[in-house]
Scaffold this motif. Sequence first.
Motif, PDB file in Angstrom:
ATOM      1  N   TRP A  83      35.185 -68.667  35.326  1.00 10.98           N
ATOM      2  CA  TRP A  83      34.369 -69.860  35.122  1.00 10.98           C
ATOM      3  C   TRP A  83      35.082 -71.177  35.433  1.00 10.98           C
ATOM      4  CZ3 TRP A  83      29.719 -71.495  35.313  1.00 10.98           C
ATOM      5  CH2 TRP A  83      29.324 -72.665  34.668  1.00 10.98           C
TER       6      TRP A  83
ATOM      7  N   ASP B 183      32.116 -64.704  35.765  1.00 15.73           N
ATOM      8  CA  ASP B 183      31.268 -65.446  34.830  1.00 15.73           C
ATOM      9  C   ASP B 183      29.927 -65.788  35.474  1.00 15.73           C
ATOM     10  OD1 ASP B 183      30.607 -67.872  32.897  1.00 15.73           O
ATOM     11  OD2 ASP B 183      32.324 -66.844  31.989  1.00 15.73           O
ATOM     12  N   ASP B 184      29.285 -66.776  34.951  1.00 14.37           N
ATOM     13  CA  ASP B 184      27.966 -67.235  35.361  1.00 14.37           C
ATOM     14  C   ASP B 184      27.879 -67.435  36.888  1.00 14.37           C
ATOM     15  OD1 ASP B 184      25.487 -68.312  35.259  1.00 14.37           O
ATOM     16  OD2 ASP B 184      25.988 -69.980  33.935  1.00 14.37           O
TER      17      ASP B 184
ATOM     18  N   ARG C 258      20.993 -68.532  40.865  1.00 21.40           N
ATOM     19  CA  ARG C 258      21.869 -69.251  39.934  1.00 21.40           C
ATOM     20  C   ARG C 258      23.039 -69.920  40.662  1.00 21.40           C
ATOM     21  NH1 ARG C 258      21.434 -71.228  34.686  1.00 21.40           N
ATOM     22  NH2 ARG C 258      23.365 -70.907  33.543  1.00 21.40           N
TER      23      ARG C 258
ATOM     24  N   TRP D  54      29.166 -61.585  33.152  1.00 18.03           N
ATOM     25  CA  TRP D  54      28.536 -62.519  32.214  1.00 18.03           C
ATOM     26  C   TRP D  54      27.024 -62.320  32.153  1.00 18.03           C
ATOM     27  CZ3 TRP D  54      24.900 -66.492  32.630  1.00 18.03           C
ATOM     28  CH2 TRP D  54      24.944 -67.518  31.676  1.00 18.03           C
TER      29      TRP D  54
ATOM     30  N   ARG E  54      20.312 -77.624  28.288  1.00 14.58           N
ATOM     31  CA  ARG E  54      20.985 -77.141  29.486  1.00 14.58           C
ATOM     32  C   ARG E  54      19.982 -76.523  30.467  1.00 14.58           C
ATOM     33  NH1 ARG E  54      25.460 -72.581  30.754  1.00 14.58           N
ATOM     34  NH2 ARG E  54      26.845 -73.861  31.980  1.00 14.58           N
TER      35      ARG E  54
ATOM     36  N   LYS F 147      30.330 -60.243  28.798  1.00 16.47           N
ATOM     37  CA  LYS F 147      30.416 -61.475  28.009  1.00 16.47           C
ATOM     38  C   LYS F 147      28.987 -61.909  27.732  1.00 16.47           C
ATOM     39  CE  LYS F 147      31.973 -66.304  28.461  1.00 16.47           C
ATOM     40  NZ  LYS F 147      32.570 -67.277  29.398  1.00 16.47           N
TER      41      LYS F 147
ATOM     42  N   ASP G  24      26.527 -64.439  26.379  1.00 14.41           N
ATOM     43  CA  ASP G  24      26.513 -65.874  26.057  1.00 14.41           C
ATOM     44  C   ASP G  24      25.190 -66.293  25.415  1.00 14.41           C
ATOM     45  OD1 ASP G  24      27.531 -68.477  25.991  1.00 14.41           O
ATOM     46  OD2 ASP G  24      28.363 -68.308  28.008  1.00 14.41           O
TER      47      ASP G  24
ATOM     48  N   ASN H  73      23.541 -70.203  25.102  1.00 13.98           N
ATOM     49  CA  ASN H  73      23.897 -71.607  25.302  1.00 13.98           C
ATOM     50  C   ASN H  73      22.876 -72.644  24.870  1.00 13.98           C
ATOM     51  OD1 ASN H  73      26.563 -71.524  26.378  1.00 13.98           O
ATOM     52  ND2 ASN H  73      25.737 -70.594  28.229  1.00 13.98           N
TER      53      ASN H  73
ATOM     54  N   CYS I 184      29.763 -64.946  22.786  1.00 15.13           N
ATOM     55  CA  CYS I 184      30.080 -66.312  23.226  1.00 15.13           C
ATOM     56  C   CYS I 184      28.824 -67.141  22.983  1.00 15.13           C
ATOM     57  CB  CYS I 184      30.430 -66.309  24.720  1.00 15.13           C
ATOM     58  SG  CYS I 184      30.853 -67.940  25.361  1.00 15.13           S
TER      59      CYS I 184
ATOM     60  N   SER J  56      28.213 -71.110  24.040  1.00 15.04           N
ATOM     61  CA  SER J  56      28.795 -72.403  24.421  1.00 15.04           C
ATOM     62  C   SER J  56      30.183 -72.491  23.803  1.00 15.04           C
ATOM     63  CB  SER J  56      27.939 -73.560  23.921  1.00 15.04           C
ATOM     64  OG  SER J  56      26.611 -73.398  24.315  1.00 15.04           O
ATOM     65  N   GLY J  57      31.000 -71.493  24.032  1.00 11.94           N
ATOM     66  CA  GLY J  57      32.281 -71.383  23.333  1.00 11.94           C
ATOM     67  C   GLY J  57      32.048 -70.630  22.035  1.00 11.94           C
TER      68      GLY J  57
ATOM     69  N   TRP K 295      34.384 -65.468  22.088  1.00 10.48           N
ATOM     70  CA  TRP K 295      34.935 -66.702  22.666  1.00 10.48           C
ATOM     71  C   TRP K 295      35.066 -67.690  21.517  1.00 10.48           C
ATOM     72  CZ3 TRP K 295      35.394 -64.831  27.359  1.00 10.48           C
ATOM     73  CH2 TRP K 295      35.678 -65.651  28.449  1.00 10.48           C
TER      74      TRP K 295
ATOM     75  N   ASP L  54      35.198 -73.463  24.057  1.00  8.73           N
ATOM     76  CA  ASP L  54      35.462 -73.815  25.457  1.00  8.73           C
ATOM     77  C   ASP L  54      36.645 -74.767  25.548  1.00  8.73           C
ATOM     78  OD1 ASP L  54      33.503 -72.257  26.559  1.00  8.73           O
ATOM     79  OD2 ASP L  54      31.995 -73.831  26.607  1.00  8.73           O
TER      80      ASP L  54
ATOM     81  N   GLU M 287      41.561 -68.836  32.112  1.00  8.78           N
ATOM     82  CA  GLU M 287      40.377 -69.509  32.683  1.00  8.78           C
ATOM     83  C   GLU M 287      40.903 -70.529  33.638  1.00  8.78           C
ATOM     84  OE1 GLU M 287      37.021 -70.302  31.592  1.00  8.78           O
ATOM     85  OE2 GLU M 287      36.906 -69.179  29.729  1.00  8.78           O
TER      86      GLU M 287
HETATM   87  C1  GLA Z   1      29.218 -71.289  28.277  1.00 10.54           C
HETATM   88  C2  GLA Z   1      30.513 -70.554  28.015  1.00 10.54           C
HETATM   89  C3  GLA Z   1      31.440 -70.724  29.198  1.00 10.54           C
HETATM   90  C4  GLA Z   1      30.754 -70.248  30.453  1.00 10.54           C
HETATM   91  C5  GLA Z   1      29.461 -70.994  30.658  1.00 10.54           C
HETATM   92  C6  GLA Z   1      28.698 -70.435  31.843  1.00 10.54           C
HETATM   93  O1  GLA Z   1      29.377 -72.657  28.237  1.00 10.54           O
HETATM   94  O2  GLA Z   1      31.115 -71.006  26.854  1.00 10.54           O
HETATM   95  O3  GLA Z   1      32.623 -69.987  28.980  1.00 10.54           O
HETATM   96  O4  GLA Z   1      30.524 -68.871  30.380  1.00 10.54           O
HETATM   97  O5  GLA Z   1      28.632 -70.890  29.511  1.00 10.54           O
HETATM   98  O6  GLA Z   1      27.507 -71.054  32.065  1.00 10.54           O
END
Ligand code: GLA
Length: 724
Positions: A339, A369-370, A376, A412, A444, A477, A479, A481, A527, A529-530, A546, A549, A599
């Motif tokens: 990421w 990751d994303d 996307r 992810w 977001r 992972k 997530d 968010n 995870c 957003s962290g 996680w 971040d 990272e």
């Molecule tokens: C969140 C996670 C990051 C990353 C982004 C991807 O913010 O905390 O580590 O994976 O999403 O969009």
Amino acid sequence: MITYHKDARMFVLENGSMGYAIYVNDAGYLETVYFGRHMEDYTDVSCMRDAGGYATARYLVKSGADVGYADGFKADCAPLECSPHALSDKRGAPLIVRDGSGSYVTDFRYDSYTIEEGAPDLEELPHAHGENAETLDILLKDRTRELWAHLVLTIFADKDVLVKSFSVENGTDEAVRLTRAMSMQLDLPRADYDLVHFRGRWGKERDYTENIVVDGVQEVSSNLGRSSAEENPFVYLKERHATMEHGEVIGFNLIYSGNFKFRTFVGPFRGLHITYGINDEDFEWLLEPGDDFQTPQAVIAYSAEGVDKMSQTFHRFIRENLMTYAKNEDYKPVLFNSWEGCYFNFDTDLILSYLEDACEIGAELFVLDDGWFGARDNDAAGLGDWQVNGKKIDLKRVIDACHAKGVRFGIWFEPEMVNPDSDLFRAHPEYVLGWGEDELSLMRHQLHLDFANPAVVEAIYAQMSDFLQEYSVDYIKWDYNRTVAEHVSRAYPPERQGEIYHRLVLGYYSLLGRLTREYPDIMFEGCSSGGGRFDMGTLYYCPQIWCSDESDPAQRMDIQFNTSLGYPLSAIGSHVNDSKVAPYAAKAALALFGTYGYEMNPNVLTETEISDLAAHAELYRKYHRDIIEGGTLYHLRAPHEGNYMCMQCVSQDKSASLVLFMNKLKELEQFRFLKLRGLDAGKRYHNTLDGCVHTGEYYMRVGLNLSGGWLTEFSHKLILLTEE
Ligand code: GLA
């Protein structure tokens, strides 16, 4: 461990270290008469009932008499297990049931009990497990209606933990509404505690916050739909002036990932009344005849020896009695995550070049990751379309390249979310939360899928399982968010909209539970957003989360230290990133006190940086399992207490220890003796700070000598002690 003393009408739960006693009074209320250190003799504890307050009287309508409770029950202030509601006790009941008549009166009293080995299995909710436990199930009946409540308490033989929950059953022939369903009540006969909780925001999770327990009401809560970065469900009470090593400390957590409320009330008689469980804001659960409702489990850890004992108890409980990841005992690989290196801007060649260079710094698990799916290419599109974007990435090639190098491959997902700009949303706009308003809250650029609706969960499951059938993935992972807004679901009638917050959490558990069962070899990491969903509910399925971040030591040392007060280091995903404030070695040393990873863009590292990072990965490989993951953690100095932070881990057999010292601002020379803990006083240990050998006693009495010399900003010492 659990006995019922029939003559004294008293339940005693004890494990030789901690004791808890409940007296069944004449009226059938459960009075909590003792909670504290183990005692040899509990026969006198019912005397505690004499503290404060007046015996309470009632008016019996049928006889016209004004009568007192036979054994002098003080209904408005006696420490209780389950306060009634809409009677003279106004401290705050854990359970409120409203029936068809509209009455709020809820009055659960003792009926019977069972005692069983082990811990109960909750079907839809993550829960404690283990054979080293015994469970007391006290059945309560509402005074006037066929409503039943179970108060379930589990005590563990080898750790000072009590797990509490309620369930409510509707035995009447009409529907009733549960308008509050907390997991526990705990009343203590004193209130001179400080309340420690962990609030924050994105990038600043779990800020240490200490307030005195105030008169009246105080709450630590989340109404964001997730356990949240804003407040964590882990809280503790500490006797005034208790320290890491001394004083009474009572920790609380909830095996739950959604809205919660930890509420304290101190009334005129100075007792402390605690309720903890699902936040009752907008909560209302319809119980049809025969239905029941199970609350999440609340976990209480007791320590008469300071904060660290409570913290170590939670660590062991989470690792031994909560986590279910089948391979939890195995070594957890060094993770590399793409990421922060390239965000959405990658192609196959770039990712393969990352893999190549990530191996140089010791990566054993490569996480894409994303950005690999749907349309996307930025965060405004594609969520919900979990098909590989073949134009951007040749995923099979990447996976094969990883496996050929003996590196695991991870990917992810953000299963509970959708972008309006996605095929899923275009095909199924009804899959999102909200009644179909013309305006919905975006966060977001994404909307929250209606995970209260099993059909939506099923649709995401189908996509994920198709993907997992086709691609050989070792890690996911997971997530999350955004927070929940518009908590209404089109799948439920108006009278069930008070259930949606909780049903969203059940949807999360049903998908995560199903996938972890079907793919036991895949390691799932949480995870949000962290670290916005760092909680015991998630840890039941995911052995790691996680943590944040934010990876720069300036902020990170607080986040990691504070998180480790309630959660084991093995669960704290910790990564070295590219931020410029501190050198890589400092970031790597801090990341070693967690599950180590990276990272960054590994293509731009210098030779020195590569060898520095590779050396730390080697330390992780060598010492993580025995010292960090399997060892005992001591919090030697909290970062909020001064200019430096210090943590120490000691292996179970006390043959080795790792110490991390990290200062904040520049500091001139001064005496700095770091007294260590947990070593074997008689053993002799070599230390890597000055190369000397001393006894454990010396390190614990005199300390490691870090005096003299200037310290620059965020400089650190990572010190290994090994038995000679
Ligand atoms: C969140 C996670 C990051 C990353 C982004 C991807 O913010 O905390 O580590 O994976 O999403 O969009």
